[in-house]
Design a protein around this motif. Structure first.
Motif, PDB file in Angstrom:
ATOM      1  N   ILE A  53       8.489   4.636   0.037  1.00 51.20           N
ATOM      2  CA  ILE A  53       7.806   5.847  -0.173  1.00 51.20           C
ATOM      3  C   ILE A  53       8.565   7.053  -0.050  1.00 51.20           C
ATOM      4  CG2 ILE A  53       6.022   7.197   0.477  1.00 51.20           C
ATOM      5  CD1 ILE A  53       4.854   5.006  -0.873  1.00 51.20           C
ATOM      6  N   LEU A  54       9.052   7.095   1.303  1.00 50.45           N
ATOM      7  CA  LEU A  54       9.837   8.168   1.604  1.00 50.45           C
ATOM      8  C   LEU A  54      11.202   8.148   0.810  1.00 50.45           C
ATOM      9  CD1 LEU A  54       9.478   7.895   5.545  1.00 50.45           C
ATOM     10  CD2 LEU A  54       8.764   9.861   4.077  1.00 50.45           C
ATOM     11  N   GLU A  55      12.027   7.164   0.715  1.00 51.74           N
ATOM     12  CA  GLU A  55      13.188   7.211  -0.406  1.00 51.74           C
ATOM     13  C   GLU A  55      12.670   7.820  -1.822  1.00 51.74           C
ATOM     14  OE1 GLU A  55      16.099   6.566   0.596  1.00 51.74           O
ATOM     15  OE2 GLU A  55      16.308   4.988   2.122  1.00 51.74           O
ATOM     16  N   ARG A  56      11.597   7.294  -2.199  1.00 55.86           N
ATOM     17  CA  ARG A  56      11.234   7.724  -3.553  1.00 55.86           C
ATOM     18  C   ARG A  56      11.090   8.964  -3.768  1.00 55.86           C
ATOM     19  NH1 ARG A  56       5.614   5.366  -5.813  1.00 55.86           N
ATOM     20  NH2 ARG A  56       4.753   6.877  -4.540  1.00 55.86           N
ATOM     21  N   GLU A  57      10.127   9.462  -2.778  1.00 60.66           N
ATOM     22  CA  GLU A  57       9.850  11.040  -2.613  1.00 60.66           C
ATOM     23  C   GLU A  57      11.237  11.965  -2.505  1.00 60.66           C
ATOM     24  OE1 GLU A  57       6.961  12.294  -3.513  1.00 60.66           O
ATOM     25  OE2 GLU A  57       6.569  10.003  -3.698  1.00 60.66           O
ATOM     26  N   LYS A  58      12.217  11.334  -1.727  1.00 62.87           N
ATOM     27  CA  LYS A  58      13.427  12.151  -1.605  1.00 62.87           C
ATOM     28  C   LYS A  58      14.137  12.103  -2.930  1.00 62.87           C
ATOM     29  CE  LYS A  58      18.054  11.830   0.683  1.00 62.87           C
ATOM     30  NZ  LYS A  58      18.821  10.952   1.563  1.00 62.87           N
ATOM     31  N   LEU A  67       1.514   4.065   6.173  1.00 62.25           N
ATOM     32  CA  LEU A  67       2.772   3.437   5.855  1.00 62.25           C
ATOM     33  C   LEU A  67       3.733   4.505   6.433  1.00 62.25           C
ATOM     34  CD1 LEU A  67       2.151   2.221   1.997  1.00 62.25           C
ATOM     35  CD2 LEU A  67       1.857   1.161   4.197  1.00 62.25           C
ATOM     36  N   VAL A  68       3.438   5.838   5.794  1.00 57.75           N
ATOM     37  CA  VAL A  68       4.648   6.512   6.326  1.00 57.75           C
ATOM     38  C   VAL A  68       4.622   6.786   7.982  1.00 57.75           C
ATOM     39  CG1 VAL A  68       5.296   9.100   6.267  1.00 57.75           C
ATOM     40  CG2 VAL A  68       4.682   7.978   3.994  1.00 57.75           C
ATOM     41  N   ARG A 101       6.908   6.779  13.087  1.00 61.34           N
ATOM     42  CA  ARG A 101       6.558   6.821  14.237  1.00 61.34           C
ATOM     43  C   ARG A 101       5.930   5.479  14.737  1.00 61.34           C
ATOM     44  NH1 ARG A 101       2.894   8.527  18.240  1.00 61.34           N
ATOM     45  NH2 ARG A 101       3.383  10.701  19.208  1.00 61.34           N
ATOM     46  N   PRO A 102       6.888   4.694  14.956  1.00 59.53           N
ATOM     47  CA  PRO A 102       6.072   3.244  15.473  1.00 59.53           C
ATOM     48  C   PRO A 102       5.841   3.226  16.998  1.00 59.53           C
ATOM     49  CG  PRO A 102       8.533   2.983  15.298  1.00 59.53           C
ATOM     50  CD  PRO A 102       8.328   4.440  14.750  1.00 59.53           C
ATOM     51  N   GLU A 103       5.072   2.352  17.245  1.00 62.48           N
ATOM     52  CA  GLU A 103       4.717   2.203  18.497  1.00 62.48           C
ATOM     53  C   GLU A 103       5.194   0.951  19.052  1.00 62.48           C
ATOM     54  OE1 GLU A 103       3.345   4.285  20.500  1.00 62.48           O
ATOM     55  OE2 GLU A 103       2.327   5.740  19.549  1.00 62.48           O
TER      56      GLU A 103
END
Ligand code: ADP
Ligand code: MG
Length: 342
Positions: free
Chosen positions: A179-184, A203-204, A209-211
């Motif tokens: 998603i982030l690559e697509r929006e970029k 998803l983002v 910010r994984p835990e």
């Protein structure tokens, strides 16, 4: 607001600023930042150590990754490795190579994330190193943890008939990155574009910010369950299962209808025309825990809301298989898997 260049305050100035991030939450921390080395008192415990390097342009992209999240993630992924040994993280060291275009304010943002993670995971920042870089930003975090010798869990000790378990859900971080690559790409083509992240928040967040699942480590301890083997999922479920089975000399059967996935994973995979199963089995960076327990521990974990029992450990000769709802078994592959028909 005028930003302060790193040259203005110099290395020592920066270290002084960063010192403020240091806290002392663990009794084993004898001395932190400020001398030539930190001093730790491990007592009778075993010391567990892991390190990870994050390189700009390889592991993160600052176009869409806020520095504060990056700092948090750099700590979380290291804590995850300590968790996967069934140990408790106690200290971290953070080394930075910083390109000239970074301001003091930017590095402080990064350290805000590091500090928040230290508070959440109750670890002390006890040192590091700071140097300049000709290219981007490089962050190396070393995490130190402790465990009683009899509590440490390795990858190579899964046994036939053990249950295979996983925490949380899978595939979201991989799709978050898509998603982030697509929006970029969309933003680079048209900077007026607003990112379309509706229904993609989970998803983002999982990507940025994984835990580390220290919560589950503590809960398993409270339930009196010691996993027979464990690994954290950085490269995808299938790949990690291969590590456990390969090193333990066993096989595994995983049931497709048990695989845990968020609804956003199922919908978004479809949107990207990727098989959701690929995301779940092979998507990386979820930082969930994959572990095995003795069959006799079934009752203790069966109702745990964050643990899914996926399958079982079988003799090595049976290999690693994904069992479909109709009962057919298909060999898993570490990367991708043999395509199959229902
Ligand atoms: P040395 O020259 O002995 O390597 P430094 O001047 O690099 O010492 O470091 C001084 C102190 O600051 C040490 O305690 C070191 O661990 C700490 N330190 C340096 N850089 C960082 C950093 N990026 N994050 C946390 N602590 C740091
Ligand atoms: Mg140094």
């Amino acid at each position: 607001m005028k930003l302060t260049s790193l040259q203005e305050i110099g290395e020592f100035g920066l270290i002084n600023e960063l010192k403020l991030s240091a806290t002392r939450q663990n009794a084993s921390t004898q001395y932190g930042i400020g001398d030539d080395a930190a001093v730790i008192e491990p007592g009778k415990k075993q010391v567990v150590i892991s390190t990870d390097m994050l390189v700009e342009g390889v592991h993160f992209d600052l176009t869409f990754c806020p520095l504060r999240h990056l700092g948090y993630k750099a700590v979380a992924v290291n804590v995850s490795d300590i968790a996967a040994m069934n140990a408790t993280p106690t200290q971290i060291l953070v080394s930075l190579a910083v390109g000239g275009r970074y301001s003091v304010e930017a590095i402080k943002e990064l350290y805000d994330g590091i500090r928040i993670a230290c508070e959440n995971y109750k670890v002390d920042l006890v040192g590091g190193d700071t140097t300049s870089s000709n290219s981007g930003l490089i962050i190396n975090v070393t995490a130190i943890g402790e465990a009683n010798a009899e509590d440490v869990v390795y990858r190579n000790t899964a046994q036939v008939n053990d249950l295979v378990c996983v925490t949380g859900d899978l595939g979201a971080a991989f799709l978050g990155l898509q998603i982030l690559e697509r929006e970029k790409q969309a933003f680079m083509a048209n900077p007026e574009m607003q990112p379309e992240l509706e229904q993609k928040e989970y998803l983002v967040q999982r990507q940025l910010r994984p835990e580390a699942r220290m919560d589950v480590i503590h809960e398993l301890r409270e339930l009196g369950v010691k996993p027979t083997s464990m690994i954290d999922i950085s490269d995808g479920l299938a790949s990690e299962l291969f590590h456990i089975c390969g090193q333990s000399g066993v096989g595994a059967a995983i049931y497709q209808d048990k695989l845990p996935a968020d609804e956003q994973v199922l919908n978004t995979a479809e949107e990207f025309r990727i098989d959701p199963l690929t995301c779940i089995l092979n998507g990386g960076e979820d930082y969930e825990l994959l572990f095995t327990v003795k069959l006799s521990d079934f009752d203790k974990i069966k109702n745990h809301p964050d643990i899914t029992i996926l399958g079982k450990i079988v003799p090595k000769e049976e290999g690693l298989n994904l069992v479909t709802p109709s009962g057919n078994a298909y060999p898993l592959k570490a990367q991708g898997w043999e395509h199959f028909q229902q």
